[in-house]
Design an enzyme around this catalytic site. Structure first.
Site, PDB file in Angstrom:
ATOM      1  N   ALA A  14       0.794  -1.226   0.000  1.00  0.00           N
ATOM      2  CA  ALA A  14       0.000   0.000   0.000  1.00  0.00           C
ATOM      3  C   ALA A  14       0.828   1.278   0.000  1.00  0.00           C
ATOM      4  O   ALA A  14       0.264   2.370   0.045  1.00  0.00           O
ATOM      5  CB  ALA A  14      -0.927   0.005   1.213  1.00  0.00           C
ATOM      6  N   SER A 146      -2.630 -10.297 -13.345  1.00  0.00           N
ATOM      7  CA  SER A 146      -2.173  -9.600 -14.544  1.00  0.00           C
ATOM      8  C   SER A 146      -2.678 -10.335 -15.776  1.00  0.00           C
ATOM      9  O   SER A 146      -2.932 -11.544 -15.735  1.00  0.00           O
ATOM     10  CB  SER A 146      -0.644  -9.548 -14.574  1.00  0.00           C
ATOM     11  N   TYR A 169       7.548 -13.318 -13.535  1.00  0.00           N
ATOM     12  CA  TYR A 169       6.383 -12.558 -13.071  1.00  0.00           C
ATOM     13  C   TYR A 169       5.098 -13.143 -13.659  1.00  0.00           C
ATOM     14  O   TYR A 169       4.116 -13.356 -12.937  1.00  0.00           O
ATOM     15  CB  TYR A 169       6.554 -11.094 -13.480  1.00  0.00           C
TER      16      TYR A 169
END
Length: 281
Positions: A14, A146, A169
């Protein structure tokens, strides 16, 4: 805002980018926000920013490096001891492709870094927080994945051969999606929903820039579809879905291979629940 009745949301990662944007948006909507970060100064700064933007907001902070499962466990223990309820968990923290994508990095436990931060850590955090989530039901888990997805090679899960950061990733994000589907099925009927999404294409984040890509959308473009999965009443019973921004979409085909998902769950449970020494698989 009455902090005793405000829905409580934990947001990982965050301190910048999408996570910061989600925190500001949810605080403005009346949520109590629990902010996770790994840098104490940045965590304090974003907490101050949220309090300044929403003076009556309830903001608490939790520090942990998600590349260390021991720190994940310690943070989870703190949350369970301090928080009376948890209405939503947004697993947003991410290790991107990296500034040196051909340099393979590992976590504190010796696991490939992207797999550790993007899959193992949120899996461990979510499972440990399930008692609090179920006790707070209806509750929601939102996993920020993603559109970049690559199938997991179960013969080389830790990507020791031909390593490349963006590919690592993409593998880790598909693992997150597969774990989302498995957990959603497990929790069906408990009042806890589990969904995942691709928030926006090439947002203006540090990870995108570090890898050398050119951002094409602003952070706010990713905030809106992510927050929607947290707050939209029409999605109260929607679970086990992958969204491409606002669209219920189809993930990579491996995500629907139940045998592959079973292998991933078994491997993940072994890695997360096992010893904290280096992985030798």
């Amino acid at each position: 805002m009455n902090p005793r009745t405000a829905p409580t949301v934990l947001i990982t990662g965050a301190t910048q980018g999408l996570g910061r944007g989600i925190a500001l948006d949810l605080a403005a909507k009346g949520h109590a926000v629990l902010l996770h970060g790994r840098d104490p100064a940045r965590l304090a700064a974003v907490a101050g920013e949220v309090r300044s933007a929403v003076p009556r907001a309830t903001v608490r902070t939790y520090l942990a490096d998600l590349a260390d499962l021991d720190q994940v466990r310690t943070m989870t223990d703190r949350i369970l001891a301090a928080e009376p309820r948890l209405d939503a968990l947004v697993n947003n923290a991410v290790a991107g492709g990296g500034a040196e994508p051909l340099r393979r990095e590992v976590s504190a436990q010796g696991h490939e870094l992207r797999f550790a931060v993007n899959h193992l850590a949120p899996h461990a955090l979510t499972r440990a927080l399930l008692p609090l989530l179920t006790a707070s039901a209806p509750a929601r888990v939102v996993n920020v994945a993603s559109i970049g997805q690559e199938p997991i090679d179960f013969d080389d899960v830790m990507f020791e051969e031909g390593y490349e950061g963006l590919r690592a990733y993409c593998r880790s994000k598909l693992a997150m999606i597969m774990a989302t589907f498995e957990l959603a099925a497990e929790l069906d009927g408990t009042g806890v929903t589990v969904n995942t999404l691709h928030p926006a294409h090439l947002m203006d984040t540090r990870g995108v820039r570090e890898y050398g890509l050119t951002p094409v959308t602003g952070i706010e473009e990713g905030v809106r579809p992510t927050v929607r999965l947290v707050v939209d009443p029409e999605l109260a019973h929607t679970t086990g879905r992958y969204f491409d921004r606002f669209t219920d979409a189809r993930a990579h085909e491996q995500a629907y291979d139940t045998a592959a998902r079973g292998r991933l769950v078994a491997l993940t449970d072994a890695l997360v629940g096992g010893s904290t020494g280096p992985n030798t698989e």
